[in-house]
Design a protein around this motif. Sequence first.
Motif, PDB file in Angstrom:
ATOM      1  N   UNK A  43      68.370  26.550  69.505  1.00 22.08           N
ATOM      2  CA  UNK A  43      67.589  27.069  70.632  1.00 22.08           C
ATOM      3  C   UNK A  43      66.106  27.098  70.295  1.00 22.08           C
ATOM      4  N   UNK A  44      65.777  27.558  69.101  1.00 24.08           N
ATOM      5  CA  UNK A  44      64.367  27.625  68.706  1.00 24.08           C
ATOM      6  C   UNK A  44      63.762  26.227  68.605  1.00 24.08           C
ATOM      7  N   UNK A  45      64.530  25.268  68.120  1.00 22.63           N
ATOM      8  CA  UNK A  45      64.058  23.882  68.045  1.00 22.63           C
ATOM      9  C   UNK A  45      63.848  23.322  69.450  1.00 22.63           C
ATOM     10  N   UNK A  46      64.794  23.556  70.340  1.00 25.49           N
ATOM     11  CA  UNK A  46      64.675  23.067  71.717  1.00 25.49           C
ATOM     12  C   UNK A  46      63.451  23.672  72.392  1.00 25.49           C
ATOM     13  N   UNK A 101      63.726  22.524  56.704  1.00 26.05           N
ATOM     14  CA  UNK A 101      62.977  21.353  56.245  1.00 26.05           C
ATOM     15  C   UNK A 101      62.876  20.349  57.400  1.00 26.05           C
ATOM     16  N   UNK A 102      61.917  19.435  57.294  1.00 22.67           N
ATOM     17  CA  UNK A 102      61.770  18.397  58.316  1.00 22.67           C
ATOM     18  C   UNK A 102      63.049  17.569  58.471  1.00 22.67           C
ATOM     19  N   UNK A 103      63.698  17.127  57.365  1.00 23.59           N
ATOM     20  CA  UNK A 103      64.937  16.369  57.529  1.00 23.59           C
ATOM     21  C   UNK A 103      66.047  17.175  58.225  1.00 23.59           C
ATOM     22  N   UNK A 104      66.109  18.472  57.960  1.00 22.76           N
ATOM     23  CA  UNK A 104      67.128  19.309  58.610  1.00 22.76           C
ATOM     24  C   UNK A 104      66.861  19.412  60.110  1.00 22.76           C
ATOM     25  N   UNK A 105      65.586  19.530  60.481  1.00 23.27           N
ATOM     26  CA  UNK A 105      65.235  19.569  61.902  1.00 23.27           C
ATOM     27  C   UNK A 105      65.599  18.243  62.559  1.00 23.27           C
ATOM     28  N   UNK A 106      65.283  17.126  61.896  1.00 20.61           N
ATOM     29  CA  UNK A 106      65.608  15.816  62.446  1.00 20.61           C
ATOM     30  C   UNK A 106      67.111  15.658  62.655  1.00 20.61           C
ATOM     31  N   UNK A 109      69.288  17.997  63.193  1.00 22.20           N
ATOM     32  CA  UNK A 109      69.679  18.829  64.334  1.00 22.20           C
ATOM     33  C   UNK A 109      69.243  18.190  65.661  1.00 22.20           C
ATOM     34  N   UNK A 110      68.034  17.658  65.710  1.00 18.58           N
ATOM     35  CA  UNK A 110      67.555  17.006  66.942  1.00 18.58           C
ATOM     36  C   UNK A 110      68.429  15.797  67.253  1.00 18.58           C
ATOM     37  N   UNK A 111      68.749  15.000  66.243  1.00 20.32           N
ATOM     38  CA  UNK A 111      69.634  13.842  66.457  1.00 20.32           C
ATOM     39  C   UNK A 111      70.980  14.290  67.015  1.00 20.32           C
ATOM     40  N   UNK A 112      71.536  15.364  66.448  1.00 26.55           N
ATOM     41  CA  UNK A 112      72.822  15.876  66.930  1.00 26.55           C
ATOM     42  C   UNK A 112      72.692  16.390  68.361  1.00 26.55           C
ATOM     43  N   UNK A 172      72.663  17.756  74.676  1.00 26.67           N
ATOM     44  CA  UNK A 172      71.892  18.988  74.892  1.00 26.67           C
ATOM     45  C   UNK A 172      70.425  18.638  75.133  1.00 26.67           C
ATOM     46  N   UNK A 173      69.916  17.636  74.423  1.00 19.17           N
ATOM     47  CA  UNK A 173      68.588  17.082  74.679  1.00 19.17           C
ATOM     48  C   UNK A 173      68.821  15.737  75.350  1.00 19.17           C
ATOM     49  N   UNK A 174      68.300  15.594  76.558  1.00 18.80           N
ATOM     50  CA  UNK A 174      68.542  14.368  77.321  1.00 18.80           C
ATOM     51  C   UNK A 174      67.394  13.374  77.232  1.00 18.80           C
ATOM     52  N   UNK A 175      66.277  13.774  76.677  1.00 22.79           N
ATOM     53  CA  UNK A 175      65.147  12.866  76.545  1.00 22.79           C
ATOM     54  C   UNK A 175      63.873  13.631  76.243  1.00 22.79           C
ATOM     55  N   UNK A 176      62.816  12.879  76.066  1.00 20.31           N
ATOM     56  CA  UNK A 176      61.504  13.442  75.803  1.00 20.31           C
ATOM     57  C   UNK A 176      60.567  12.893  76.864  1.00 20.31           C
ATOM     58  N   UNK A 177      59.654  13.729  77.326  1.00 19.38           N
ATOM     59  CA  UNK A 177      58.780  13.308  78.413  1.00 19.38           C
ATOM     60  C   UNK A 177      57.413  13.956  78.280  1.00 19.38           C
ATOM     61  N   UNK A 178      56.536  13.609  79.191  1.00 13.93           N
ATOM     62  CA  UNK A 178      55.208  14.197  79.254  1.00 13.93           C
ATOM     63  C   UNK A 178      55.104  14.970  80.570  1.00 13.93           C
ATOM     64  N   UNK A 179      54.416  16.086  80.554  1.00 18.21           N
ATOM     65  CA  UNK A 179      54.153  16.839  81.771  1.00 18.21           C
ATOM     66  C   UNK A 179      52.735  16.511  82.214  1.00 18.21           C
ATOM     67  N   UNK A 180      52.598  16.113  83.457  1.00 17.18           N
ATOM     68  CA  UNK A 180      51.305  15.702  83.991  1.00 17.18           C
ATOM     69  C   UNK A 180      50.943  16.610  85.158  1.00 17.18           C
ATOM     70  N   UNK A 181      49.675  16.974  85.245  1.00 15.97           N
ATOM     71  CA  UNK A 181      49.192  17.736  86.389  1.00 15.97           C
ATOM     72  C   UNK A 181      49.313  16.842  87.623  1.00 15.97           C
ATOM     73  N   UNK A 182      50.075  17.242  88.635  1.00 11.40           N
ATOM     74  CA  UNK A 182      50.239  16.393  89.817  1.00 11.40           C
ATOM     75  C   UNK A 182      48.905  15.981  90.452  1.00 11.40           C
TER      76      UNK A 182
END
Length: 150
Positions: free
Chosen positions: A7-10, A31-36, A38-41, A47-57
């Motif tokens: 949850x904290x990583x998300x 550690x960075x490898x442990x975070x990676x 978890x993110x991969x899993x 649980x993570x469907x993608x990465x995106x950018x938020x833009x001011x409309x």
Amino acid sequence: MLDDLDERIVHALAGDARRTYADIGQSVGLSAPAVKRRVDRLRETGAITGFTVRVDPAALGWQTEGVIELYCRPHTSPEAIRRGLERYPEIVSASTVTGDADAIVQVFAADMRHFEQVLERIAGEQFVERTKSTLILSPLLRRVTATPPA
């Protein structure tokens, strides 16, 4: 269900998806490898469907925002509503809802005239019986992720 570290990583990624694994690891105690790992899993499990950018409309020329309540003809399926709305680039979200309306649609438009044109086109869809619209004056709070329930 995500554990506390997931949850904290998300939440860290939701706040800024460009943060490094090392930076996130430092804030969550891994550690960075442990975070990676978890993110991969989290990506593999969906649980993570993608990465995106938020833009001011407004930066994209969208100066007007509104919400349209859709009241549909009897026996209109959610899938029929989705198919009917997906071709509108001005629609940023659409959801079925409880209450009197069948669905709520969030729209960004260039200006009032553009919003009116989109509203008229949506109201003309074969599955729409009537609409009710509300213009957004000032967004007060927008969150990428909410705090999980206790």
